[in-house]
Design an enzyme around this catalytic site. Structure first.
Site, PDB file in Angstrom:
ATOM      1  N   ARG A 160       0.732  -1.214   0.240  1.00 21.19           N
ATOM      2  CA  ARG A 160       0.113  -0.024  -0.064  1.00 21.19           C
ATOM      3  C   ARG A 160       0.826   1.255   0.084  1.00 21.19           C
ATOM      4  O   ARG A 160       0.435   2.390  -0.368  1.00 21.19           O
ATOM      5  CB  ARG A 160      -0.914   0.076   1.043  1.00 21.19           C
ATOM      6  CG  ARG A 160      -2.141  -1.014   1.038  1.00 21.19           C
ATOM      7  CD  ARG A 160      -3.081  -0.967   2.400  1.00 21.19           C
ATOM      8  NE  ARG A 160      -2.614  -1.913   3.290  1.00 21.19           N
ATOM      9  CZ  ARG A 160      -2.744  -2.385   4.316  1.00 21.19           C
ATOM     10  NH1 ARG A 160      -4.125  -1.737   4.580  1.00 21.19           N
ATOM     11  NH2 ARG A 160      -2.356  -3.022   5.336  1.00 21.19           N
ATOM     12  N   ASP A 217     -14.365   1.499  -4.396  1.00 25.76           N
ATOM     13  CA  ASP A 217     -13.719   2.894  -4.885  1.00 25.76           C
ATOM     14  C   ASP A 217     -13.226   2.979  -6.145  1.00 25.76           C
ATOM     15  O   ASP A 217     -13.368   2.180  -7.046  1.00 25.76           O
ATOM     16  CB  ASP A 217     -12.732   3.107  -3.929  1.00 25.76           C
ATOM     17  CG  ASP A 217     -11.517   2.131  -3.727  1.00 25.76           C
ATOM     18  OD1 ASP A 217     -11.377   1.690  -4.870  1.00 25.76           O
ATOM     19  OD2 ASP A 217     -10.983   1.892  -2.851  1.00 25.76           O
ATOM     20  N   LYS A 235     -16.319   7.075  -2.357  1.00 24.39           N
ATOM     21  CA  LYS A 235     -16.291   7.488  -1.073  1.00 24.39           C
ATOM     22  C   LYS A 235     -15.470   8.859  -0.979  1.00 24.39           C
ATOM     23  O   LYS A 235     -14.487   8.962  -1.781  1.00 24.39           O
ATOM     24  CB  LYS A 235     -15.661   6.279  -0.391  1.00 24.39           C
ATOM     25  CG  LYS A 235     -14.243   6.016  -0.640  1.00 24.39           C
ATOM     26  CD  LYS A 235     -13.708   4.832   0.206  1.00 24.39           C
ATOM     27  CE  LYS A 235     -12.342   4.367  -0.354  1.00 24.39           C
ATOM     28  NZ  LYS A 235     -11.883   3.084   0.359  1.00 24.39           N
ATOM     29  N   ARG A 267     -13.284  11.079   1.868  1.00 27.01           N
ATOM     30  CA  ARG A 267     -12.869  10.985   3.178  1.00 27.01           C
ATOM     31  C   ARG A 267     -12.426  12.438   3.758  1.00 27.01           C
ATOM     32  O   ARG A 267     -11.980  13.385   2.883  1.00 27.01           O
ATOM     33  CB  ARG A 267     -11.120  10.351   3.248  1.00 27.01           C
ATOM     34  CG  ARG A 267     -11.658   8.927   2.770  1.00 27.01           C
ATOM     35  CD  ARG A 267     -10.100   8.058   3.003  1.00 27.01           C
ATOM     36  NE  ARG A 267     -10.288   6.706   2.736  1.00 27.01           N
ATOM     37  CZ  ARG A 267     -10.611   5.729   3.341  1.00 27.01           C
ATOM     38  NH1 ARG A 267     -10.951   5.936   4.669  1.00 27.01           N
ATOM     39  NH2 ARG A 267     -10.599   4.588   2.948  1.00 27.01           N
ATOM     40  N   ASP A 269      -8.987  -4.593   5.807  1.00 25.61           N
ATOM     41  CA  ASP A 269      -8.033  -4.451   7.068  1.00 25.61           C
ATOM     42  C   ASP A 269      -8.847  -4.368   7.992  1.00 25.61           C
ATOM     43  O   ASP A 269      -9.204  -5.417   8.906  1.00 25.61           O
ATOM     44  CB  ASP A 269      -7.211  -3.090   6.651  1.00 25.61           C
ATOM     45  CG  ASP A 269      -6.154  -3.069   7.821  1.00 25.61           C
ATOM     46  OD1 ASP A 269      -6.140  -3.885   8.773  1.00 25.61           O
ATOM     47  OD2 ASP A 269      -5.324  -2.285   7.529  1.00 25.61           O
ATOM     48  N   THR A 270      -9.578  -3.037   8.504  1.00 22.46           N
ATOM     49  CA  THR A 270     -10.490  -3.089   9.520  1.00 22.46           C
ATOM     50  C   THR A 270     -11.570  -2.919   8.977  1.00 22.46           C
ATOM     51  O   THR A 270     -12.717  -3.193   9.959  1.00 22.46           O
ATOM     52  CB  THR A 270     -10.313  -1.537  10.136  1.00 22.46           C
ATOM     53  OG1 THR A 270     -10.451  -0.384   9.136  1.00 22.46           O
ATOM     54  CG2 THR A 270      -8.689  -1.378  10.679  1.00 22.46           C
ATOM     55  N   ALA A 271     -12.081  -3.203   7.927  1.00 21.37           N
ATOM     56  CA  ALA A 271     -13.512  -3.508   7.442  1.00 21.37           C
ATOM     57  C   ALA A 271     -14.547  -2.478   7.405  1.00 21.37           C
ATOM     58  O   ALA A 271     -15.563  -2.506   7.337  1.00 21.37           O
ATOM     59  CB  ALA A 271     -14.020  -4.831   7.944  1.00 21.37           C
TER      60      ALA A 271
END
Length: 336
Positions: free
Chosen positions: A105, A181, A204, A206, A234-236
């Site tokens: 990433r 995305d 999306k 941010r 990752d964190t969902a």
């Protein structure tokens, strides 16, 4: 130099179940036992990593199986030290099989004074004596260009296509593939083409890193069984919110197909309590007990694909043939 008779696999500690599954699958393909090389990968009291290989590997074609997943730094160092041990033991060729390539990433400078860690890791892998890399669904395909050695990047989409066609048999006309995305449109479009489904996008925005302020659905998902496709979960948080937005826009069901289930922090709890009917991941990262026990998380195997890819590399035949559903179909027959 001795004649190479069989490929040899050595495994680190990051994903032993997958390494053992690959060796079993290779044994099936070869009609003879292909076991893991006897070795120990341990830590001293101060957590320094020590590797000792108990078998002769001189002149052999070696494949190191090691995902650089959590703990990423420890698993990366295991990979580099194993490669050094094999190089100093006169292995003929060393291939790193990295089902999940960590630090992917960080593939570009998004702000001033930030690193491009994916390139740093590529340099370290090369300098350790590794001559080829086999991985799956790199976060950014341009990372292949960071290496000065051959990189074979497998794709999970043919396996996902096989699974979707089985799970949604007779209902494919109601299926809609969704990219979570704009950056993931190419990946989602590839899967949509394989199963002949339409494509939608969740856009999306941010306000700050880690927090999604607004989501907009591009495309009509009314009455559709939506399948979100991505490479990493990752964190969902974003995934679960995208599922809620799709349901609010008229979707009848939401499923997700994610290649690498990092699933850190509250991810499993979020997925369990979400509106998603199922989350399908691969075994590129070893599943924790919480992931294995989650009622709506399902794991599809990658061992058949990796085993065939390793044999193709060893034989000097095409790896890109595994990009096709028709090629993988017989390999996964009776598995999915």
């Amino acid at each position: 130099m001795p004649i190479v008779t069989e490929p040899k696999i050595i495994a680190g500690n990051s994903n032993l179940p997958l390494a053992k599954a690959v060796s079993r699958r290779m044994s099936l393909y070869r009609g003879m036992s292909v076991g893991l090389v006897d070795a120990r990968v341990e830590r001293f009291n101060d957590q320094e990593i020590f590797v000792e290989v108990y078998e002769n590997v001189r002149g052999e074609d070696m494949f190191i199986m090691q995902s650089t997943s959590r703990p990423a730094n420890d698993n990366l160092m295991e990979l580099l030290i194993m490669a050094d041990a094999l190089r100093r033991s006169s292995a003929a060729r060393i291939t790193a099989v990295i089902p999940y390539f960590g630090y992917a990433r960080q593939d570009r400078r998004t702000k001033a004074r930030t690193p491009i860690t994916a390139k740093l890791v590529a340099n370290m892998i090369h300098e350790a004596g590794i001559e080829r890399v086999l991985t799956m669904d790199l976060h950014a395909t341009q990372i292949q260009g960071f290496f000065d050695i051959p990189v074979d990047n497998l794709y999970a989409s043919p396996v996902f296509a096989l699974d979707i066609m089985k799970q949604f048999e007779g209902q494919l006309e109601d299926v809609m593939i969704v990219s979570p995305d704009v950056g993931g449109v190419a990946r989602a479009r590839e899967l949509a083409k394989r199963i002949g489904a339409p494509l939608s996008i969740v856009d999306k925005r941010r306000e700050k890193p880690g927090e999604v302020a607004e989501m907009t659905v591009i495309g009509d998902v009314t009455g559709k069984k939506c399948i979100i496709v991505d490479d990493i979960c990752d964190t969902a948080g974003t995934l679960c919110k995208a599922a809620e937005v799709l349901m609010d826009h008229g979707a009848t069901e939401v499923h997700s197909y994610i290649t690498h289930g990092v699933l850190s922090g509250p991810a499993v709890e979020r997925v369990t309590n979400s509106v998603m009917k199922s989350l399908v991941i691969t075994d590129s990262i070893a599943a924790t007990e919480d992931v294995a026990a989650a009622p709506n998380i399902r794991i599809v195997p990658t061992a058949p694909m990796f085993a065939q890819a390793i044999l193709n590399i060893w034989n000097g035949t095409s790896v890109s043939s595994l990009f096709e559903t028709d090629t993988l179909g017989p390999i996964y027959e009776g598995i999915l």
